[in-house]
Design a protein around this motif. Structure first.
Motif, PDB file in Angstrom:
ATOM      1  N   GLY A  32       0.832  -1.208   0.000  1.00 56.77           N
ATOM      2  CA  GLY A  32       0.000   0.000   0.000  1.00 56.77           C
ATOM      3  C   GLY A  32       0.862   1.252   0.000  1.00 56.77           C
ATOM      4  N   ASP A  33       0.253   2.389  -0.317  1.00 54.73           N
ATOM      5  CA  ASP A  33       1.006   3.645  -0.375  1.00 54.73           C
ATOM      6  C   ASP A  33       1.659   3.994   0.957  1.00 54.73           C
ATOM      7  OD1 ASP A  33       0.397   4.007  -3.023  1.00 54.73           O
ATOM      8  OD2 ASP A  33      -1.302   5.341  -2.657  1.00 54.73           O
ATOM      9  N   TRP A  34       1.077   3.553   2.075  1.00 54.06           N
ATOM     10  CA  TRP A  34       1.609   3.876   3.392  1.00 54.06           C
ATOM     11  C   TRP A  34       2.944   3.198   3.672  1.00 54.06           C
ATOM     12  CZ3 TRP A  34       2.276  -0.413   6.393  1.00 54.06           C
ATOM     13  CH2 TRP A  34       1.523  -1.542   6.051  1.00 54.06           C
ATOM     14  N   ILE A  35       3.303   2.204   2.863  1.00 55.75           N
ATOM     15  CA  ILE A  35       4.618   1.564   3.027  1.00 55.75           C
ATOM     16  C   ILE A  35       5.715   2.580   2.737  1.00 55.75           C
ATOM     17  CG2 ILE A  35       6.190  -0.205   2.162  1.00 55.75           C
ATOM     18  CD1 ILE A  35       4.000  -1.470   3.742  1.00 55.75           C
ATOM     19  N   MET A  36       5.603   3.268   1.591  1.00 50.33           N
ATOM     20  CA  MET A  36       6.603   4.253   1.194  1.00 50.33           C
ATOM     21  C   MET A  36       6.362   5.610   1.839  1.00 50.33           C
ATOM     22  SD  MET A  36       8.557   2.433  -0.619  1.00 50.33           S
ATOM     23  CE  MET A  36       9.630   3.687  -1.325  1.00 50.33           C
ATOM     24  N   GLU A  77       3.320   8.503   6.644  1.00 45.95           N
ATOM     25  CA  GLU A  77       2.365   9.506   7.122  1.00 45.95           C
ATOM     26  C   GLU A  77       0.948   9.244   6.617  1.00 45.95           C
ATOM     27  OE1 GLU A  77       4.198  11.250   3.318  1.00 45.95           O
ATOM     28  OE2 GLU A  77       4.839  10.007   5.021  1.00 45.95           O
ATOM     29  N   LEU A  78       0.803   8.344   5.637  1.00 45.80           N
ATOM     30  CA  LEU A  78      -0.520   7.985   5.120  1.00 45.80           C
ATOM     31  C   LEU A  78      -1.158   6.843   5.907  1.00 45.80           C
ATOM     32  CD1 LEU A  78       0.112   8.161   1.252  1.00 45.80           C
ATOM     33  CD2 LEU A  78      -0.744   9.950   2.780  1.00 45.80           C
ATOM     34  N   SER A  79      -0.484   6.348   6.922  1.00 44.38           N
ATOM     35  CA  SER A  79      -1.022   5.245   7.734  1.00 44.38           C
ATOM     36  C   SER A  79      -2.320   5.672   8.431  1.00 44.38           C
ATOM     37  CB  SER A  79       0.009   4.829   8.791  1.00 44.38           C
ATOM     38  OG  SER A  79       1.192   4.347   8.177  1.00 44.38           O
ATOM     39  N   THR A  80      -3.288   4.762   8.460  1.00 47.12           N
ATOM     40  CA  THR A  80      -4.594   5.082   9.063  1.00 47.12           C
ATOM     41  C   THR A  80      -5.101   4.010  10.019  1.00 47.12           C
ATOM     42  OG1 THR A  80      -5.690   4.133   7.116  1.00 47.12           O
ATOM     43  CG2 THR A  80      -5.332   6.534   7.118  1.00 47.12           C
ATOM     44  N   ALA A  81      -4.317   2.952  10.244  1.00 46.85           N
ATOM     45  CA  ALA A  81      -4.797   1.862  11.102  1.00 46.85           C
ATOM     46  C   ALA A  81      -5.058   2.340  12.525  1.00 46.85           C
ATOM     47  CB  ALA A  81      -3.794   0.708  11.106  1.00 46.85           C
ATOM     48  N   HIS A  82      -4.318   3.360  12.994  1.00 45.14           N
ATOM     49  CA  HIS A  82      -4.525   3.876  14.354  1.00 45.14           C
ATOM     50  C   HIS A  82      -5.893   4.538  14.501  1.00 45.14           C
ATOM     51  CE1 HIS A  82      -3.127   7.282  12.017  1.00 45.14           C
ATOM     52  NE2 HIS A  82      -3.507   8.111  12.963  1.00 45.14           N
ATOM     53  N   LEU A  83      -6.524   4.863  13.368  1.00 40.33           N
ATOM     54  CA  LEU A  83      -7.874   5.435  13.368  1.00 40.33           C
ATOM     55  C   LEU A  83      -8.934   4.375  13.086  1.00 40.33           C
ATOM     56  CD1 LEU A  83      -7.120   8.657  11.261  1.00 40.33           C
ATOM     57  CD2 LEU A  83      -7.264   8.469  13.767  1.00 40.33           C
ATOM     58  N   GLY A  84      -8.482   3.133  12.872  1.00 41.47           N
ATOM     59  CA  GLY A  84      -9.410   2.061  12.515  1.00 41.47           C
ATOM     60  C   GLY A  84      -9.892   2.151  11.086  1.00 41.47           C
ATOM     61  N   ILE A  85      -9.152   2.875  10.241  1.00 41.59           N
ATOM     62  CA  ILE A  85      -9.542   3.064   8.842  1.00 41.59           C
ATOM     63  C   ILE A  85      -8.712   2.146   7.950  1.00 41.59           C
ATOM     64  CG2 ILE A  85      -9.649   4.713   6.933  1.00 41.59           C
ATOM     65  CD1 ILE A  85     -10.048   6.913   9.010  1.00 41.59           C
ATOM     66  N   GLN A  86      -9.379   1.385   7.107  1.00 46.61           N
ATOM     67  CA  GLN A  86      -8.731   0.419   6.233  1.00 46.61           C
ATOM     68  C   GLN A  86      -8.257   1.065   4.948  1.00 46.61           C
ATOM     69  OE1 GLN A  86     -10.411  -3.649   5.582  1.00 46.61           O
ATOM     70  NE2 GLN A  86     -10.787  -2.919   3.488  1.00 46.61           N
ATOM     71  N   ASP A  87      -7.071   0.643   4.496  1.00 50.17           N
ATOM     72  CA  ASP A  87      -6.607   0.982   3.158  1.00 50.17           C
ATOM     73  C   ASP A  87      -6.954  -0.183   2.230  1.00 50.17           C
ATOM     74  OD1 ASP A  87      -5.321   2.127   0.958  1.00 50.17           O
ATOM     75  OD2 ASP A  87      -3.381   1.266   1.511  1.00 50.17           O
ATOM     76  N   ARG A  88      -6.323  -1.344   2.465  1.00 49.54           N
ATOM     77  CA  ARG A  88      -6.639  -2.527   1.667  1.00 49.54           C
ATOM     78  C   ARG A  88      -7.079  -3.709   2.532  1.00 49.54           C
ATOM     79  NH1 ARG A  88      -1.717  -2.581  -2.906  1.00 49.54           N
ATOM     80  NH2 ARG A  88      -2.203  -0.538  -3.824  1.00 49.54           N
ATOM     81  N   ASP A  89      -6.478  -3.825   3.722  1.00 48.91           N
ATOM     82  CA  ASP A  89      -6.798  -4.946   4.621  1.00 48.91           C
ATOM     83  C   ASP A  89      -6.458  -4.494   6.036  1.00 48.91           C
ATOM     84  OD1 ASP A  89      -6.715  -7.209   6.255  1.00 48.91           O
ATOM     85  OD2 ASP A  89      -6.033  -8.528   4.655  1.00 48.91           O
ATOM     86  N   LEU A  90      -7.476  -4.147   6.812  1.00 47.95           N
ATOM     87  CA  LEU A  90      -7.248  -3.537   8.121  1.00 47.95           C
ATOM     88  C   LEU A  90      -6.520  -4.476   9.082  1.00 47.95           C
ATOM     89  CD1 LEU A  90      -7.596  -1.052   9.875  1.00 47.95           C
ATOM     90  CD2 LEU A  90      -9.855  -1.913  10.555  1.00 47.95           C
ATOM     91  N   VAL A  91      -6.797  -5.770   9.015  1.00 50.34           N
ATOM     92  CA  VAL A  91      -6.125  -6.716   9.916  1.00 50.34           C
ATOM     93  C   VAL A  91      -4.623  -6.692   9.675  1.00 50.34           C
ATOM     94  CG1 VAL A  91      -5.854  -9.142  10.538  1.00 50.34           C
ATOM     95  CG2 VAL A  91      -8.137  -8.208  10.162  1.00 50.34           C
ATOM     96  N   TYR A  92      -4.232  -6.743   8.413  1.00 51.19           N
ATOM     97  CA  TYR A  92      -2.812  -6.694   8.069  1.00 51.19           C
ATOM     98  C   TYR A  92      -2.213  -5.347   8.459  1.00 51.19           C
ATOM     99  CZ  TYR A  92       1.479  -6.603   5.305  1.00 51.19           C
ATOM    100  OH  TYR A  92       2.800  -6.496   4.915  1.00 51.19           O
TER     101      TYR A  92
END
Length: 264
Positions: free
Chosen positions: A74-78, A81-96
């Motif tokens: 996902g874009d958050w790898i590179m 700052e685009l990470s959203t898991a701390h908000l409970g928001i999924q990019d492609r797979d929230l569990v991962y």
């Protein structure tokens, strides 16, 4: 002797010098033992690291379809700052994404060409620095998730590079900088929400020593798509690069998913 399989980034061991291993499905090779020896690399095809299909590699060892669907790229790898898991928001797979993003992350300064700022999971120290070919590295902050590390890196990009000049790194053209003193300069540059995580006293400096017999003065980059058969004498290993006597360099990591045989 012949080794055959799908290329993945070299595994490393933090030692003096760094130990490198090429790991295939049924065998592995300590690359340090090949220094000053001739080896031959032959390109045989592709195999996606995600789906395992023999499809042309698009980026990062993945075929086109997997690159645009797998949560591992996902874009958050590179761009942390685009990470959203701390908000409970999924990019492609929230569990991962929760598994990877919601764990301790380090923001660091490293010397690979000039001083650069970067982000890595705490579990990837010092592997991340070895992969970048850094000769020295020091932590700035340890934060509980990838997002906080990302916004810290963004703030520091105004003052430090965030990418390695790979040519300078391979030629060992590295600036001489006191990273311990440099780290103390950044306290007032990091975001307010990260201030509590600043390492005010911790001065542990990592030093990496790479197995290089001879640094190249001129560099030629080997692409297996353009040169499917290559033979040369190995004179060094730094970052994720093999360095050959004639100045040819081969980036193993950028060739992940390529099926090769290696004759030594």
């Amino acid at each position: 002797m012949t080794y055959e399989g799908v290329l993945t980034k070299m595994q490393t061991e933090f030692a003096n010098p760094i130990q490198y291993y090429l790991v295939f499905e049924n065998s592995f090779l300590n690359v340090n033992q090949l220094l000053n020896k001739d080896l031959e690399i032959n390109f045989l095809g592709y195999q996606c690291l995600n789906c395992g299909k023999k499809k042309k590699i698009f980026r990062q060892g993945f075929c086109y379809d997997c690159f645009y669907s797998s949560p591992a790229v996902g874009d958050w790898i590179m761009k942390p700052e685009l990470s959203t898991a701390h908000l409970g928001i999924q990019d492609r797979d929230l569990v991962y994404e929760e598994k990877v993003q919601l764990q301790p992350h380090i923001v660091y300064l490293a010397l690979s060409s000039e001083v650069k700022v970067g982000v890595t999971r705490k579990t990837q120290m010092p592997t991340r620095w070895i992969d970048q070919g850094a000769t020295q590295a020091i932590s700035i902050v340890e934060v509980p998730n990838r997002f906080l590390a990302g916004i810290t890196e963004v703030a520091l990009k105004n003052h430090y590079a965030d990418k390695t000049n790979w040519r300078k790194m391979l030629q060992n053209n590295v600036e001489q900088v006191d990273l311990i003193a440099e780290r103390l300069k950044v306290e007032n540059l990091i975001p307010s929400e990260v201030q509590e995580f600043f390492y005010s006293q911790k001065n542990e400096l990592y030093e990496m020593h790479f197995p290089v017999l001879q640094y190249p003065t001129k560099i030629k980059s080997l692409s297996l798509d353009k040169t499917p058969n290559f033979q040369g004498k190995l004179t060094g290993i730094k970052g994720q690069y093999l360095i050959f006597e004639d100045g040819t360099v081969f980036n193993v990591r950028s060739s992940e998913g390529y099926v090769v045989n290696i004759n030594v």
